[in-house]
Design a protein around this motif. Structure first.
Motif, PDB file in Angstrom:
ATOM      1  N   UNK A 367      21.750  -8.226 -18.767  1.00 17.67           N
ATOM      2  CA  UNK A 367      21.095  -9.525 -18.859  1.00 17.67           C
ATOM      3  C   UNK A 367      21.397 -10.175 -20.200  1.00 17.67           C
ATOM      4  N   UNK A 368      21.325  -9.387 -21.267  1.00 17.61           N
ATOM      5  CA  UNK A 368      21.619  -9.935 -22.588  1.00 17.61           C
ATOM      6  C   UNK A 368      23.064 -10.416 -22.685  1.00 17.61           C
ATOM      7  N   UNK A 369      23.973  -9.662 -22.100  1.00 22.22           N
ATOM      8  CA  UNK A 369      25.378 -10.071 -22.114  1.00 22.22           C
ATOM      9  C   UNK A 369      25.570 -11.383 -21.350  1.00 22.22           C
ATOM     10  N   UNK A 370      24.906 -11.497 -20.188  1.00 20.97           N
ATOM     11  CA  UNK A 370      25.021 -12.729 -19.400  1.00 20.97           C
ATOM     12  C   UNK A 370      24.436 -13.921 -20.154  1.00 20.97           C
ATOM     13  N   UNK A 371      23.314 -13.702 -20.846  1.00 23.46           N
ATOM     14  CA  UNK A 371      22.729 -14.801 -21.617  1.00 23.46           C
ATOM     15  C   UNK A 371      23.639 -15.211 -22.780  1.00 23.46           C
TER      16      UNK A 371
END
Length: 496
Positions: A367-371
């Motif tokens: 999720x952090x990578x996608x954000x």
């Protein structure tokens, strides 16, 4: 042991099978892509461009509209042929087209994951079975299988939509590559024609200097001038011949650059010298500044941002359960002759609900990578919009100032030419020194070359403005564009 297969669905499914589905729906809820703060999107387009005197305004997106054969406005058949050749054989365009085909294939692959998966199979195995003694048995099977992943939280749909946006970005980049190649061909060709014109001017000046040299030598032999005057003219002739050779080298480099752009080997490509008869089109005032409407790089940046937004939702969906429905049907038997007997039939249905409980932080990292990807795409989109406005302002200011510079330079050329005529007449009558004549000739040559360079810059700025506008300048096409690109992005981002 039989191969899972399918022939038909059972008429009724037990409550034990449906219970996991209902539980998954209750737990999952709805995982959607996060909305983008409108304040993070590019600033709203201004009412008009600063360099347009209030007559240039922004327009809505129209990246899907044809750019038109804008280069034909230059009314040069040689340029038309070169642009057409580049469109067919340029390698950068072919690479961009291949990338688009690849992106479209990924869209089809993402769509396929949302469809039921059906397969046929047959197998044979031999071995012992627990509790059946040491004797080995052979088991033959044949049948069909069907599996379907229920898109509980919209993960598969979001993945497919993101892939579609990626393909749209690739399509815009293909358009951008075509426009870039067309502009590069036009600019290289126009610079080459300007060099041809400058070469002709310099070589004509060399001829004039040689005539002056002959006159100076005759006067030296008659004792009217010193040897220093002859040396000065010889120096001027040699220096000007050197400049002509430098222009020959420059022309060869431009010709080789054009060869690469049209997909030809430099050794086999040749563009004959010709007069510079190319028309200089005037982009009419009042044409909307379609920098956000027709520029494919802005459209590609917007599509990439929206795709990154959807992938945040895909990453968040990893926290919810996955539900897969399966159905099998077929036949299994220890004898080949009995394999397709009615008594050998077998079938089954199932549902698999899976939810990882502990993964060491892998899902949170996803999720952090996608954000982070979304933040980068959003910043890239803002930057592309700002660059687009800058490009239009640059070319508008360049055209305005070059028009004024051309007018001033024309006056300088006329004055320098008159000075040369007067100096030559006075020198032949012995009223001025040979240095005065050389100074007048050098001044005229410098001003004429400067005028050619200003004219060449006007052509370059015109092509640059076409590129900044995203293609041609058909007012009717621009006015048919839909809602603004920034407004559309805000609406889609807010809607998730």
């Amino acid at each position: 042991m039989k191969l899972p297969s399918l022939t038909r669905r059972p008429r009724r499914v037990s409550r034990a099978v449906l219970a996991p589905l209902f539980a998954a729906l209750v737990l999952a809820g709805c995982a959607t892509a996060p909305a983008i703060d409108p304040a993070a999107l590019p600033v709203a387009p201004p009412a008009g461009f600063k360099e347009g005197d209030g007559r240039w305004t922004t327009a809505a997106p129209a990246e899907a509209q044809p750019r038109g054969a804008w280069w034909k406005a230059f009314a040069d058949p040689a340029l038309d042929e070169l642009v057409e050749r580049a469109g067919q054989a340029n390698n950068s365009i072919q690479v961009a087209a291949a990338r688009l085909a690849q992106a479209r294939a990924l869209v089809r692959a993402a769509d396929a994951n949302r469809a039921p998966q059906v397969g046929l199979g047959a197998g044979a195995s031999r071995g012992t079975e627990a509790g059946a003694g040491p004797a080995a048995t052979t088991l033959l099977s044949a049948g069909a299988s069907l599996s379907y992943e229920v898109d509980l939280v919209g993960r598969l749909r979001a993945t497919s939509d993101a892939a579609s946006l990626d393909a749209r970005a690739r399509e815009a980049l293909l358009q951008s590559t075509r426009l870039l190649v067309q502009a590069d061909v036009a600019q290289a060709y126009l610079v080459l024609r300007a060099v041809d014109e400058e070469r002709a001017l310099v070589r004509k000046t060399v001829v004039a200097y040689r005539d002056t040299l002959k006159l100076t030598e005759r006067r030296y032999q008659a004792g009217d001038v010193a040897e220093l005057d002859v040396a000065r003219v010889l120096t001027q002739v040699a220096a000007t011949e050197s400049e002509a050779l430098a222009l020959d080298r420059r022309r060869a480099e431009l010709e080789h650059a054009l060869a690469v752009l049209v997909g030809a080997a430099a050794s086999d490509f040749q563009l004959p010298m010709a007069g510079w008869a190319t028309a200089l089109p005037v982009i009419p005032a009042g044409v909307p500044g379609t920098v956000l409407a027709r520029r494919p790089d802005v459209s590609a940046a917007q599509s990439s941002m929206l795709a990154a937004q959807l992938r945040v939702g895909v990453a968040q969906a990893a926290w919810f359960p996955d539900l897969t429905l399966t159905a099998t049907g077929g036949h299994a038997s220890t004898e080949l002759g009995d394999l397709f007997q009615w008594s050998a039939r077998a079938w089954g249905v199932g549902a698999l609900l899976s939810l990882p409980l502990f993964d060491g932080g892998r899902r949170e990292a996803g999720v952090q990578n996608a954000r982070a990807e979304l933040d980068a795409a959003l910043a890239g989109y803002r930057e592309q919009v700002l660059v687009a406005f800058r490009d239009v302002e640059d070319q508008l200011s360049a055209l305005r100032l070059l028009a004024e510079q051309s007018e001033a330079q024309s006056r300088a050329v006329a004055s320098a030419a008159r000075a040369t005529v007067l100096s030559d007449s006075r020198y032949r009558n012995g009223l001025v020194s040979q240095l005065d004549l050389l100074d007048a000739q050098r001044s005229e040559l410098a001003n004429r070359r400067q005028a050619l360079q200003v004219r060449s810059a006007q052509y370059q700025a015109t092509v640059g403005l076409v590129r900044a506008l995203g293609g041609g300048w058909d007012i009717a096409d621009a006015q048919r564009a839909p809602a603004g690109v920034v407004g559309a992005a805000q609406a889609r981002a807010a809607g998730g």
